[in-house]
Design a protein around this motif. Structure first.
Motif, mmCIF file in Angstrom:
data_model
loop_
_atom_site.group_PDB
_atom_site.id
_atom_site.type_symbol
_atom_site.label_atom_id
_atom_site.label_comp_id
_atom_site.label_asym_id
_atom_site.label_seq_id
_atom_site.Cartn_x
_atom_site.Cartn_y
_atom_site.Cartn_z
ATOM 1 N N UNK A 1 0.676 -1.001 -0.006
ATOM 2 C CA UNK A 1 0.285 -0.037 -0.087
ATOM 3 C C UNK A 1 0.624 1.291 -0.076
ATOM 4 N N UNK A 2 1.749 1.419 0.578
ATOM 5 C CA UNK A 2 2.918 2.563 0.753
ATOM 6 C C UNK A 2 3.398 2.325 -0.363
ATOM 7 N N UNK A 3 4.055 1.240 -1.929
ATOM 8 C CA UNK A 3 4.297 2.158 -2.998
ATOM 9 C C UNK A 3 3.308 2.610 -3.948
ATOM 10 N N UNK A 4 1.823 2.088 -3.861
ATOM 11 C CA UNK A 4 0.421 2.513 -4.108
ATOM 12 C C UNK A 4 0.061 3.789 -3.950
ATOM 13 N N UNK A 5 0.433 4.021 -2.866
ATOM 14 C CA UNK A 5 -0.017 5.752 -2.295
ATOM 15 C C UNK A 5 1.291 6.222 -3.032
ATOM 16 N N UNK A 6 2.381 6.204 -2.864
ATOM 17 C CA UNK A 6 3.849 7.062 -3.723
ATOM 18 C C UNK A 6 3.917 6.995 -5.376
ATOM 19 N N UNK A 7 3.108 6.039 -5.747
ATOM 20 C CA UNK A 7 2.848 5.838 -7.471
ATOM 21 C C UNK A 7 1.243 6.592 -7.144
ATOM 22 N N UNK A 8 0.176 6.834 -6.590
ATOM 23 C CA UNK A 8 -0.489 7.965 -6.829
ATOM 24 C C UNK A 8 0.123 9.120 -6.640
ATOM 25 N N UNK A 9 0.514 10.074 -5.414
ATOM 26 C CA UNK A 9 1.564 11.110 -4.888
ATOM 27 C C UNK A 9 2.026 11.641 -6.790
ATOM 28 N N UNK A 10 3.366 10.317 -7.088
ATOM 29 C CA UNK A 10 3.740 11.118 -7.967
ATOM 30 C C UNK A 10 3.095 11.543 -9.079
ATOM 31 N N UNK A 11 1.974 10.291 -10.225
ATOM 32 C CA UNK A 11 1.445 10.842 -10.751
ATOM 33 C C UNK A 11 0.336 12.552 -10.833
ATOM 34 N N UNK A 12 0.226 12.558 -9.693
ATOM 35 C CA UNK A 12 -0.339 14.218 -9.428
ATOM 36 C C UNK A 12 0.033 14.624 -9.276
ATOM 37 N N UNK A 13 1.939 14.739 -9.088
ATOM 38 C CA UNK A 13 2.778 15.860 -8.661
ATOM 39 C C UNK A 13 2.433 16.142 -10.875
ATOM 40 N N UNK A 14 3.099 14.964 -11.149
ATOM 41 C CA UNK A 14 3.748 14.916 -12.593
ATOM 42 C C UNK A 14 1.955 15.661 -13.443
ATOM 43 N N UNK A 15 0.913 15.909 -12.669
ATOM 44 C CA UNK A 15 -0.152 16.297 -13.463
ATOM 45 C C UNK A 15 -0.027 17.947 -13.043
ATOM 46 N N UNK A 16 0.191 17.986 -11.808
ATOM 47 C CA UNK A 16 0.681 19.980 -11.501
ATOM 48 C C UNK A 16 1.011 20.525 -12.355
ATOM 49 N N UNK A 17 2.627 19.529 -12.496
ATOM 50 C CA UNK A 17 3.853 20.277 -13.411
ATOM 51 C C UNK A 17 2.970 20.842 -14.668
ATOM 52 N N UNK A 18 1.624 19.813 -15.963
ATOM 53 C CA UNK A 18 2.189 19.976 -16.658
ATOM 54 C C UNK A 18 0.727 20.838 -16.890
ATOM 55 N N UNK A 19 0.176 20.876 -15.924
ATOM 56 C CA UNK A 19 -0.376 22.217 -16.067
ATOM 57 C C UNK A 19 -0.736 23.307 -14.864
ATOM 58 N N UNK A 20 0.538 23.204 -14.832
ATOM 59 C CA UNK A 20 1.078 25.137 -14.001
ATOM 60 C C UNK A 20 2.020 25.370 -15.849
ATOM 61 N N UNK A 21 2.584 24.136 -15.992
ATOM 62 C CA UNK A 21 3.102 24.473 -17.474
ATOM 63 C C UNK A 21 2.292 25.521 -18.830
ATOM 64 N N UNK A 22 1.336 24.751 -19.166
ATOM 65 C CA UNK A 22 0.227 25.321 -19.600
ATOM 66 C C UNK A 22 -0.427 26.366 -19.631
ATOM 67 N N UNK A 23 -0.489 26.997 -18.077
ATOM 68 C CA UNK A 23 -1.264 27.826 -17.753
ATOM 69 C C UNK A 23 0.118 28.767 -17.747
ATOM 70 N N UNK A 24 1.402 28.950 -17.185
ATOM 71 C CA UNK A 24 2.307 30.119 -17.513
ATOM 72 C C UNK A 24 2.535 30.532 -19.194
ATOM 73 N N UNK A 25 2.731 29.400 -19.936
ATOM 74 C CA UNK A 25 2.059 29.612 -21.341
ATOM 75 C C UNK A 25 0.967 31.005 -21.816
ATOM 76 N N UNK A 26 0.585 31.283 -20.401
ATOM 77 C CA UNK A 26 -0.984 31.711 -21.056
ATOM 78 C C UNK A 26 -0.888 32.990 -20.780
#
Length: 393
Positions: free
Chosen positions: A202-227
């Motif tokens: 369960x620890x590894x599953x939580x870490x995978x979900x957390x890292x996925x969320x962080x990567x999604x945040x970075x993608x959306x922030x990148x698109x916001x900066x370019x606007x």
């Protein structure tokens, strides 16, 4: 007997007629009324027309009210918006249609939001459709620069906003009013064709979900900066409204990113128990944060200087340094279970010699020497080969 059978068949036929009438009424109820569809189309026209795109959400709530009266009306709404995006050529008209989608996504309840994202996934709603010509965003506005440069900036903002909405469709507003990714982390690809193994704990599953969320945040922030709009683009009311929504959403996304980043940085020792691909993903996120956080800080600084965004409460951006990213490499990498532990070099040497020894290592024996002193009265046993000589006085 014949009369009894006739009554049975008559009863069965009556039930079938009743069932057919009920199903027909249900199917007719699922199809929205033509008058309702006409009202929805008129409301879309008022939102996306030349007078639309302001800060008034009255027409948006009108559309939501009309759609809530008929379950199938949201499909009609999505297809009408897509048709308008495919037909328009002016950047202003395309921008107003995209802004309507963004407002509907935020103003509707979670059921409407789920249905709208489902229609986007099925391509009934397409926000990547604008093929605008390079014309100014606002007619009648005097520009200081050349017309071609202004037109290019207008089209760039429209296409950047379209890309932001494409990514935004993969997020939902939770009960706390914050944004979070709607879809689950993707399964890891394997070249051998075997299905990906489930998380080991369960620890590894939580870490995978957390890292996925962080990567999604970075993608959306990148698109916001370019606007970030220039002076010419911000002259359009629709552009100001669209950018204001993006800016406020970026605050919530950055808060979620900071919370997850603290879990990675402050509790990085807990990452020693996860698999190597997840540790690599964590390091890549930190490496990207070293370049993204300074850009985000500068982006917010420029937004503060604009008149339209001065009153907003901006988050305090913490710049991630390369030293923090490099600290992840200081923790030992776990040995995969399928690989096993490495063989000892000495054991490999023994195996190469062909020896069938039971031991993996050479056994070493330490011999200790004991000195014994005899008294003068002590007698030695004659004939003993292992007798000790009497020490000389």
């Amino acid at each position: 007997m014949k009369v009894f059978k006739g009554k049975i068949w008559a009863a069965i036929g009556s039930l079938m007629d009743h069932a057919g009438t009920t199903s027909t009424k249900a199917s007719l109820a699922a199809v929205p009324d033509r008058a309702l569809l006409a009202d929805i189309e008129a409301a879309v026209e008022r939102c996306t027309g030349s007078a639309g795109g302001g800060d008034d959400d009255r027409h948006v709530h009108e559309i939501l009210f009309l759609v809530s009266n008929a379950p199938g009306a949201i499909t009609f709404l999505s297809r009408r918006i897509t048709a308008r995006l495919e037909a328009v050529r002016a950047p202003a008209a395309a921008l107003r249609s995209l802004l309507l989608v963004h407002r509907l996504l935020r103003a509707g309840d979670r059921y409407f939001e789920q249905d709208l994202r489902g229609l986007w996934a099925s391509r009934d709603l397409r926000v990547d459709a604008p093929r605008c010509s390079c014309s100014p965003l606002a007619a009648g506005v005097s520009y200081f620069s050349a017309g071609a440069a202004v037109a290019t900036g207008a089209c760039a903002f429209v296409h950047g906003y379209s890309a932001y909405l494409e990514e935004r469709m993969q997020w939902v507003i939770n009960q706390a009013g914050n944004l979070e990714p709607a879809r689950q982390p993707p399964t890891r690809n394997h070249d051998d064709g075997k299905p990906p193994p489930p998380p080991s704990s369960s620890h590894e599953a939580d870490a995978e979900t957390l890292l996925f969320k962080l990567a999604m945040c970075q993608r959306l922030l990148d698109l916001a900066i370019q606007l970030l709009p220039d002076n010419n683009t911000s002259a359009c009311a629709a552009a100001r409204s669209a950018f204001g929504i993006v800016l406020r959403e970026s605050f919530k996304v950055y808060d979620a990113f900071t919370e997850g980043l603290d879990a990675v940085l402050l509790r990085s020792r807990s990452l020693a128990g996860i698999s190597k691909p997840l540790r690599v993903s964590a390091h890549e996120i930190l490496k990207k944060a070293c370049t993204q956080t300074p850009d985000l800080k500068e982006f917010y600084h420029k937004c503060k200087r604009s008149n339209a965004s001065k009153s907003l409460e901006y988050p305090l951006v913490r710049v991630v340094t390369p030293a923090q990213a490099a600290a992840m490499e200081m923790f030992p990498m776990p040995i995969p279970e399928e690989d096993g532990q490495e063989a000892e070099p000495e054991a490999e040497a023994e195996a190469s010699d062909g020896g069938g020894s039971t031991f993996a290592r050479k056994m070493e024996t330490t011999i200790s020497t004991v000195w014994v002193e005899f008294e003068e009265d002590d007698k030695l046993i004659p004939g003993d080969d292992h007798s000790l000589k009497e020490p000389k006085s």
